[in-house]
Design a protein around this motif. Structure first.
Motif, PDB file in Angstrom:
ATOM      1  N   LEU A   8       0.831  -1.196   0.000  1.00  0.00           N
ATOM      2  CA  LEU A   8       0.000   0.000   0.000  1.00  0.00           C
ATOM      3  C   LEU A   8       0.868   1.250   0.000  1.00  0.00           C
ATOM      4  O   LEU A   8       2.079   1.187   0.183  1.00  0.00           O
ATOM      5  N   HIS A  13      -1.368   5.611   4.496  1.00  0.00           N
ATOM      6  CA  HIS A  13      -1.627   4.725   5.632  1.00  0.00           C
ATOM      7  C   HIS A  13      -0.372   4.653   6.505  1.00  0.00           C
ATOM      8  O   HIS A  13       0.262   3.604   6.613  1.00  0.00           O
ATOM      9  N   ASN A  17      -1.353   2.121  10.809  1.00  0.00           N
ATOM     10  CA  ASN A  17      -2.439   1.897   9.856  1.00  0.00           C
ATOM     11  C   ASN A  17      -2.046   0.915   8.751  1.00  0.00           C
ATOM     12  O   ASN A  17      -2.844   0.060   8.372  1.00  0.00           O
ATOM     13  N   LEU A  21      -3.788  -2.794   7.961  1.00  0.00           N
ATOM     14  CA  LEU A  21      -4.397  -3.170   6.684  1.00  0.00           C
ATOM     15  C   LEU A  21      -3.750  -4.431   6.117  1.00  0.00           C
ATOM     16  O   LEU A  21      -4.413  -5.244   5.476  1.00  0.00           O
ATOM     17  N   PRO A  24      -5.463  -7.734   8.586  1.00  0.00           N
ATOM     18  CA  PRO A  24      -6.737  -7.369   9.218  1.00  0.00           C
ATOM     19  C   PRO A  24      -7.173  -8.336  10.314  1.00  0.00           C
ATOM     20  O   PRO A  24      -7.879  -7.942  11.241  1.00  0.00           O
ATOM     21  N   ALA A  27      -5.577  -6.887  13.195  1.00  0.00           N
ATOM     22  CA  ALA A  27      -6.017  -5.507  13.409  1.00  0.00           C
ATOM     23  C   ALA A  27      -7.272  -5.446  14.279  1.00  0.00           C
ATOM     24  O   ALA A  27      -7.386  -4.581  15.151  1.00  0.00           O
ATOM     25  N   ALA A 181     -10.896  -0.751  12.482  1.00  0.00           N
ATOM     26  CA  ALA A 181      -9.969  -1.072  11.394  1.00  0.00           C
ATOM     27  C   ALA A 181      -9.933   0.092  10.414  1.00  0.00           C
ATOM     28  O   ALA A 181     -10.960   0.695  10.108  1.00  0.00           O
ATOM     29  N   THR A 182      -8.731   0.425   9.966  1.00  0.00           N
ATOM     30  CA  THR A 182      -8.589   1.585   9.050  1.00  0.00           C
ATOM     31  C   THR A 182      -8.805   1.201   7.616  1.00  0.00           C
ATOM     32  O   THR A 182      -8.849   0.068   7.246  1.00  0.00           O
TER      33      THR A 182
END
Length: 182
Positions: A8, A13, A17, A21, A24, A27, A181-182
């Protein structure tokens, strides 16, 4: 750049963060822990005070991302805002806080150095300043959890933005929506 490929854009992020991601399934429990420790109703410690403990420990751990994030989160929820957060981070002994919070920060600092650094004298001083066993428990758990969160963020070499506006924007989201969760 993070030590591993998170798949990412780190600028979009930063900090914790990206790893959240990336994984998850971890997370969710980590966000639930943060929500329980920092945002859930508490009989005596405000969300701002609990965020201040997290920011203080993160500063002691020199975790730039977590310190900046939780400083902004604390400031957004404390009437005295960032000036108070800065005072506490610089020197809790002279900051304009209650004796109870000062004693709890002393306990948190001991946890940051190592769990066995917390002594009966620390606990007795916190009690003498008016802290309850619940407040002492939660302070120890917040400090311990933030040692983990700090090491997670820094151990993966994640991005810590320099712009305070990034953290202020996150603070608005956390205050409005909590940890998710972001």
């Amino acid at each position: 750049m993070a030590h591993i490929d998170l798949g990412l854009d780190e600028r979009a992020h930063p900090g914790i963060n990206g790893p959240m991601l990336f994984r998850p399934e971890t997370a969710g429990p980590l966000n639930q822990l943060a929500e329980a420790l920092l945002r859930a109703p508490h009989p005596t410690l405000t969300a701002g005070e609990r965020e201040l403990i997290a920011a203080y420990v993160s500063g002691l751990n020199e975790c730039r991302f977590c310190c900046a994030s939780h400083s902004a989160f604390a400031a957004a929820q404390l009437p005295a805002g960032m000036p108070l957060v800065d005072q506490v981070r610089a020197d809790p002994a002279t900051a304009e806080i209650s004796d109870k919070l000062r004693a709890l920060l002393t306990v948190a600092a001991a946890v940051q150095r190592g769990g066995r650094e917390v002594t009966g004298a620390h606990v007795d001083a916190a009690r003498a300043a008016g802290a309850t066993d619940l407040e002492i428990h939660d302070t120890v758990l917040i400090a311990a959890a933030f040692c983990m969160f700090n090491r997670y963020v820094d151990g993966l070499g994640t991005l810590a933005p320099d712009d305070p506006a990034v953290y202020e924007m996150s603070a608005r989201r956390i205050v409005a929506d909590g940890y998710r969760a972001t």
